[in-house]
Scaffold this active site. Structure first.
Site, PDB file in Angstrom:
ATOM      1  CE  LYS A 124       7.181  -5.789   1.908  1.00 22.15           C
ATOM      2  NZ  LYS A 124       7.703  -5.575   3.138  1.00 22.15           N
ATOM      3  CG  HIS A 179      -1.887  -1.217   1.361  1.00 19.22           C
ATOM      4  ND1 HIS A 179      -1.879  -2.258   2.447  1.00 19.22           N
ATOM      5  CD2 HIS A 179      -2.861  -1.290   0.460  1.00 19.22           C
ATOM      6  CE1 HIS A 179      -2.787  -2.971   2.119  1.00 19.22           C
ATOM      7  NE2 HIS A 179      -3.493  -2.709   1.007  1.00 19.22           N
TER       8      HIS A 179
END
Ligand code: PAF
Length: 282
Positions: free
Chosen positions: A184, A37
């Site tokens: 991730k 993110h």
């Protein structure tokens, strides 16, 4: 950074920004922010005057037996990550703010969904498309940022933006990986220590497949068999799917040519991990 829980108040603030001709980059998330993110936010920060981040665990995209209740949530931590990443507006609506008592309209995705995660998660992409239609209308961004890890989601959103004429540029950003190659994901925290060690093999198996294709392998079944054998031999995970498609059309292929995707979903005890690799064959 300003945090909003009200769509109307956020819209008011963004109208003000637009009146100053400020461009708006939007990063939609379900929170529990990680490096993936942060990379989307960094790119949005570099390419826009204003960065908007939404954090909303969207019940519409979870099936009845999926992890809506246990999906990790940590607003305080997320606020720190967001502030450090230079987010201007954080939108953190409640389920009621987004859907009210009883929504009367939903978006139904017609293609690119009957495979990969979509096949085994009926209604999932309708939920994603519905919530994004709402967020796009609330935020009216110039650019929206998504990770390529969710390759099918990127393909579906590409269709949504085109079909509904959203004047938004979709920016697909490369998957961010741990040092050992594991993509991730918020769900990685649900892996046991042993599973976490095994999870590196997902990407290793994709690299092995890529190598085989680069050495001339063109048979889709042979490529999936190679990946499947590697996962079986090196992990305790259960294969949900390992598939090869034309990308972004997501059409099944027997012989590899053009732009292809090799994608997988592997189930561990408390986490279902996905990963993919795309290859351009001349
Ligand atoms: O990728 C996600 O986290 C979600 O599917 C999204 C795009 C934020 C929609 O809820």
């Amino acid at each position: 950074m300003k945090t909003f829980t009200s769509a109307a108040e956020l819209q008011q603030a963004l109208r003000e920004e637009k009146s100053h001709h400020n461009s708006i980059g939007y990063v939609p998330t379900m929170g529990f922010l990680h490096q993936g993110h942060a990379t989307l936010l960094e790119k949005a920060r570099n390419e826009n005057d204003i960065v908007v981040l939404s954090i909303f665990v969207n019940p519409l995209q979870f099936g009845p037996n999926e992890d809506f209740e246990t999906y990790p949530r940590d607003l305080e931590r997320d606020e720190n990550v967001a502030a450090k990443a230079g987010v201007d507006y954080l939108f953190y609506p409640t389920v009621h703010e987004m859907y009210g008592e009883e929504p009367s309209v939903k978006v139904v995705v017609q293609s690119r969904t009957d495979c990969l995660c979509g096949k085994q998660r009926p209604g999932h992409f309708d939920g994603v498309a519905t919530v994004l239609t709402k967020f796009f209308n609330i935020i009216l961004p110039d650019r929206a940022y998504f990770g390529k890890k969710d390759a099918q989601q990127v393909a579906v959103i590409d269709g949504l933006i085109q079909d509904f004429n959203f004047p938004i540029q979709l920016v697909a950003v490369d998957t961010v990986r741990e040092e050992d190659g594991l993509a991730k994901s918020s769900r990685n925290v649900n892996l046991s220590v042993q599973e976490r060690m095994e999870a590196r093999e997902l990407y290793q198996s994709l690299l092995k497949a890529k190598e085989a294709v680069e050495s001339g392998e063109r048979n889709a079944a042979a490529v999936t068999a190679l990946v499947s054998e590697h996962i079986g031999a090196h992990t305790s995970g259960v294969i949900d799917y390992i598939e090869v498609y034309q990308y972004p059309e997501l059409k099944p292929i027997e012989t590899l040519s053009g732009h292809v995707i090799i994608a997988m979903a592997i189930k561990f005890k408390h986490a279902r991990l996905i990963d993919n690799i795309t290859i351009n064959i001349e």
